[in-house]
Design a protein around this motif. Structure first.
Motif, PDB file in Angstrom:
ATOM      1  N   CYS A 150       0.827  -1.062  -0.056  1.00  0.00           N
ATOM      2  CA  CYS A 150      -0.015  -0.189  -0.052  1.00  0.00           C
ATOM      3  C   CYS A 150       0.932   1.303  -0.031  1.00  0.00           C
ATOM      4  O   CYS A 150       0.508   2.319  -0.551  1.00  0.00           O
ATOM      5  CB  CYS A 150      -0.930  -0.027   1.253  1.00  0.00           C
ATOM      6  SG  CYS A 150      -2.375  -1.179   1.126  1.00  0.00           S
ATOM      7  N   ALA A 151       2.000   1.365   0.766  1.00  0.00           N
ATOM      8  CA  ALA A 151       3.056   2.334   0.719  1.00  0.00           C
ATOM      9  C   ALA A 151       3.429   2.454  -0.557  1.00  0.00           C
ATOM     10  O   ALA A 151       3.841   3.917  -1.060  1.00  0.00           O
ATOM     11  CB  ALA A 151       3.980   2.200   2.091  1.00  0.00           C
ATOM     12  N   ARG A 152       3.740   1.483  -1.015  1.00  0.00           N
ATOM     13  CA  ARG A 152       4.387   1.519  -2.500  1.00  0.00           C
ATOM     14  C   ARG A 152       3.414   2.234  -3.444  1.00  0.00           C
ATOM     15  O   ARG A 152       4.063   2.787  -4.649  1.00  0.00           O
ATOM     16  CB  ARG A 152       4.920   0.324  -3.015  1.00  0.00           C
ATOM     17  CG  ARG A 152       5.851  -0.508  -2.018  1.00  0.00           C
ATOM     18  CD  ARG A 152       7.222  -0.149  -2.435  1.00  0.00           C
ATOM     19  NE  ARG A 152       8.150  -1.317  -1.787  1.00  0.00           N
ATOM     20  CZ  ARG A 152       9.020  -0.990  -0.741  1.00  0.00           C
ATOM     21  NH1 ARG A 152       9.176   0.409  -0.509  1.00  0.00           N
ATOM     22  NH2 ARG A 152       9.863  -1.962  -0.287  1.00  0.00           N
ATOM     23  N   GLN A 153       2.273   1.877  -3.188  1.00  0.00           N
ATOM     24  CA  GLN A 153       1.082   2.362  -4.217  1.00  0.00           C
ATOM     25  C   GLN A 153       0.834   3.925  -4.311  1.00  0.00           C
ATOM     26  O   GLN A 153      -0.384   4.431  -4.485  1.00  0.00           O
ATOM     27  CB  GLN A 153      -0.160   1.485  -4.087  1.00  0.00           C
ATOM     28  CG  GLN A 153       0.178   0.080  -4.363  1.00  0.00           C
ATOM     29  CD  GLN A 153       0.502  -0.124  -5.767  1.00  0.00           C
ATOM     30  OE1 GLN A 153      -0.158   0.514  -6.915  1.00  0.00           O
ATOM     31  NE2 GLN A 153       1.396  -0.811  -6.004  1.00  0.00           N
ATOM     32  N   GLN A 154       1.678   4.438  -3.196  1.00  0.00           N
ATOM     33  CA  GLN A 154       1.277   6.063  -2.632  1.00  0.00           C
ATOM     34  C   GLN A 154       0.044   6.043  -2.275  1.00  0.00           C
ATOM     35  O   GLN A 154      -0.688   7.186  -2.419  1.00  0.00           O
ATOM     36  CB  GLN A 154       1.314   6.789  -4.144  1.00  0.00           C
ATOM     37  CG  GLN A 154       2.603   7.062  -4.939  1.00  0.00           C
ATOM     38  CD  GLN A 154       2.629   7.805  -6.065  1.00  0.00           C
ATOM     39  OE1 GLN A 154       1.496   7.650  -7.298  1.00  0.00           O
ATOM     40  NE2 GLN A 154       3.574   8.707  -6.049  1.00  0.00           N
ATOM     41  N   SER A 155      -0.455   5.137  -1.339  1.00  0.00           N
ATOM     42  CA  SER A 155      -1.537   5.335  -0.482  1.00  0.00           C
ATOM     43  C   SER A 155      -1.351   6.232   0.519  1.00  0.00           C
ATOM     44  O   SER A 155      -0.490   6.349   1.072  1.00  0.00           O
ATOM     45  CB  SER A 155      -1.968   3.995  -0.069  1.00  0.00           C
ATOM     46  OG  SER A 155      -2.014   3.159  -0.989  1.00  0.00           O
ATOM     47  N   SER A 156      -2.349   7.006   1.054  1.00  0.00           N
ATOM     48  CA  SER A 156      -2.433   7.888   2.184  1.00  0.00           C
ATOM     49  C   SER A 156      -2.734   7.077   3.578  1.00  0.00           C
ATOM     50  O   SER A 156      -2.360   7.421   4.537  1.00  0.00           O
ATOM     51  CB  SER A 156      -3.257   8.999   1.981  1.00  0.00           C
ATOM     52  OG  SER A 156      -4.402   8.786   1.692  1.00  0.00           O
ATOM     53  N   ASP A 157      -3.802   6.190   3.323  1.00  0.00           N
ATOM     54  CA  ASP A 157      -4.584   5.535   4.311  1.00  0.00           C
ATOM     55  C   ASP A 157      -4.773   4.165   3.941  1.00  0.00           C
ATOM     56  O   ASP A 157      -5.161   3.876   2.911  1.00  0.00           O
ATOM     57  CB  ASP A 157      -5.822   6.413   4.769  1.00  0.00           C
ATOM     58  CG  ASP A 157      -5.256   7.844   5.086  1.00  0.00           C
ATOM     59  OD1 ASP A 157      -5.021   8.036   6.399  1.00  0.00           O
ATOM     60  OD2 ASP A 157      -5.588   8.762   4.541  1.00  0.00           O
ATOM     61  N   ILE A 158      -5.081   3.230   4.813  1.00  0.00           N
ATOM     62  CA  ILE A 158      -5.585   2.108   4.782  1.00  0.00           C
ATOM     63  C   ILE A 158      -6.683   1.806   5.822  1.00  0.00           C
ATOM     64  O   ILE A 158      -6.399   2.145   6.966  1.00  0.00           O
ATOM     65  CB  ILE A 158      -4.289   0.876   5.021  1.00  0.00           C
ATOM     66  CG1 ILE A 158      -3.308   1.261   4.362  1.00  0.00           C
ATOM     67  CG2 ILE A 158      -4.935  -0.452   4.895  1.00  0.00           C
ATOM     68  CD1 ILE A 158      -1.960   0.242   4.803  1.00  0.00           C
ATOM     69  N   HIS A 159      -7.785   1.197   5.397  1.00  0.00           N
ATOM     70  CA  HIS A 159      -8.830   1.105   6.064  1.00  0.00           C
ATOM     71  C   HIS A 159      -9.429  -0.404   6.272  1.00  0.00           C
ATOM     72  O   HIS A 159      -9.596  -0.803   5.068  1.00  0.00           O
ATOM     73  CB  HIS A 159     -10.258   1.962   5.478  1.00  0.00           C
ATOM     74  CG  HIS A 159      -9.760   3.542   5.371  1.00  0.00           C
ATOM     75  ND1 HIS A 159      -9.836   4.357   6.148  1.00  0.00           N
ATOM     76  CD2 HIS A 159      -9.382   3.861   4.322  1.00  0.00           C
ATOM     77  CE1 HIS A 159      -9.472   5.510   5.909  1.00  0.00           C
ATOM     78  NE2 HIS A 159      -9.256   5.415   4.389  1.00  0.00           N
ATOM     79  N   LEU A 160      -9.426  -0.917   7.280  1.00  0.00           N
ATOM     80  CA  LEU A 160      -9.802  -2.249   7.488  1.00  0.00           C
ATOM     81  C   LEU A 160     -10.738  -2.483   8.490  1.00  0.00           C
ATOM     82  O   LEU A 160     -11.046  -2.010   9.530  1.00  0.00           O
ATOM     83  CB  LEU A 160      -8.630  -3.252   8.237  1.00  0.00           C
ATOM     84  CG  LEU A 160      -7.258  -3.099   7.279  1.00  0.00           C
ATOM     85  CD1 LEU A 160      -6.224  -3.838   8.122  1.00  0.00           C
ATOM     86  CD2 LEU A 160      -7.014  -3.171   5.932  1.00  0.00           C
ATOM     87  N   GLN A 161     -11.916  -3.188   8.052  1.00  0.00           N
ATOM     88  CA  GLN A 161     -13.344  -3.204   8.777  1.00  0.00           C
ATOM     89  C   GLN A 161     -13.768  -4.855   8.552  1.00  0.00           C
ATOM     90  O   GLN A 161     -13.581  -5.206   7.459  1.00  0.00           O
ATOM     91  CB  GLN A 161     -14.327  -2.420   8.546  1.00  0.00           C
ATOM     92  CG  GLN A 161     -13.924  -0.797   8.809  1.00  0.00           C
ATOM     93  CD  GLN A 161     -15.007  -0.099   8.354  1.00  0.00           C
ATOM     94  OE1 GLN A 161     -14.847   1.254   8.761  1.00  0.00           O
ATOM     95  NE2 GLN A 161     -16.151  -0.450   7.918  1.00  0.00           N
TER      96      GLN A 161
END
Length: 389
Positions: free
Chosen positions: A27-38
């Motif tokens: 996710c960090a490599r994909q230039q993501s700012s946030d990860i949301h897990l539910q």
């Protein structure tokens, strides 16, 4: 709109604690700012201000709960189930075997919030929100700050504040400022108080790496940390947020004693800073605190991030430098009028966030929907009329 070319993470080998950590690195490599897990939902990431599904399957709530025990500690889940919102920093480190897809010596950090709630058909689930902290602190020189602000970014003493909503880049701007100080002014000692620690500021070769203290782990609160620093000869004191009366009072005191205190606060315009900070104090002490604040305040910046039509984001800012002339001018009026005067100056000089957003819209860099995020219909009519005139 979802990105049509975005492909979710494959999770080869299934979902395990190891593949979950590898997913975080991906996710960090994909230039993501946030990860949301539910629970009972796909994994979702925030990427350039847009939410996209990042797993090919939904994850059962009990599976997510067991993963939480492994990624953190088993003691954490009962706390969250008991109604406590938990903030943590999570760091993943690579080794010689390329663990998690990280090279040896490479690390990626996340700011994590864990909170229980109802989500869809799941009556009670723990939601994870992980803010990806870039491994490399962006150089301050590359953040396109106005020349005037750049010139005043590290005053000798006082209080300087960054404002904006959550996720507007305040922490990144502060980290870049600390790193700029350490690179260009190595004789200035830097310390920070954070909740939690995000960017690791120190680098090999630093004469004195910044000492970063975390709330709840190293110090009980921001105010205590600031007061302790006053006995440790710091030049620059970084404070995560001016969130309560004790912290504000300690920050002003530090500025009065000759230190530079850098911090953040939740405001929508520079002029709001006076009411936001002063109203934390009892009515009978507000006048004195207002004058104390005016004496140390050096600059206020408010920043927001706008989604651009090329699928990325750009920062827009409005700011005020509190120089001697402005300080004298504000001193001639009641403190309750300071905010209105400051905001009127920014408006007259066409330096508001809405002015910059309007220019980006006219250039085709943001669309109408993004323009509406920062601009009211009345403001748009006013700017349209000015453009015609």
């Amino acid at each position: 709109m979802p990105e049509k070319t975005f492909a979710p993470y494959a999770f080869d080998g299934g979902l395990t604690p190891e593949t979950l950590r590898s997913f975080m690195v991906w996710c960090a490599r994909q230039q993501s700012s946030d990860i949301h897990l539910q629970g009972d939902n796909h994994f979702v990431i925030g990427r350039h201000g847009r939410l996209v599904r990042a797993s090919p399957f939904a994850v059962a709530d009990d599976t997510l709960a067991k993963l939480m025990d492994d990624v953190f500690t088993p003691e954490l889940r009962p706390m969250v189930r008991g109604g406590v919102s938990v903030d943590r920093a999570l760091q993943l480190d690579g080794n010689a075997d390329g663990r998690y897809g990280l090279e040896r010596g490479e690390r990626i950090r996340f700011r994590v919030n864990l909170l229980q709630g109802t989500a869809g058909r799941q009556d009670s689930t723990i939601g994870w929100t992980l803010r990806v902290i870039p491994s490399v602190i962006p150089p301050l020189e590359e953040m396109e700050l106005p020349a005037e602000l750049m010139e005043h970014i590290l005053p000798a003493k006082g209080l300087a504040l960054w404002g904006g909503i959550t996720g507007s880049g305040k922490s990144t701007a502060l980290a870049s400022t600390y790193r700029y100080c350490m690179d260009h002014y190595p004789d200035r000692k830097v310390t920070t108080k954070e909740d939690p620690i995000e960017f690791i500021l120190g680098r090999p070769g630093d004469i004195l790496p910044a000492l970063q203290s975390q709330i709840g782990k190293d110090i009980p609160d921001f105010a205590t940390g600031i007061r302790a620093d006053l006995r440790r000869a710091p030049s620059v004191i970084g404070v995560g947020e001016m969130r309560d009366r004790e912290t504000i009072d300690a920050g002003i005191r530090a500025g009065q004693l000759g230190h530079l205190c850098l911090s953040t606060t939740h405001i929508d315009s520079p002029g709001e800073v006076f009411a936001r900070l002063i109203n934390e104090f009892a009515h009978e002490s507000r006048e004195a605190m207002a004058w104390a604040l005016l004496g140390v305040l050096q600059y206020v910046v408010v920043q927001t991030l706008l989604r651009t039509t090329d699928g990325k984001r750009t920062a827009v800012r409005e700011y005020i430098i509190i120089d001697d002339h402005l300080r004298e001018k504000l001193g001639e009026m009641p403190w309750s009028q300071w905010g209105k005067h400051v905001n009127s100056l920014i408006r007259l000089e066409k330096r508001r966030i809405v002015d910059q957003a309007w220019l980006l819209y006219q250039q085709g860099r943001i669309d109408a929907a993004e323009l509406a995020v920062v601009m009211s219909p009345r403001q748009r009519r006013e700017l349209e009329a000015e453009s015609i005139a």
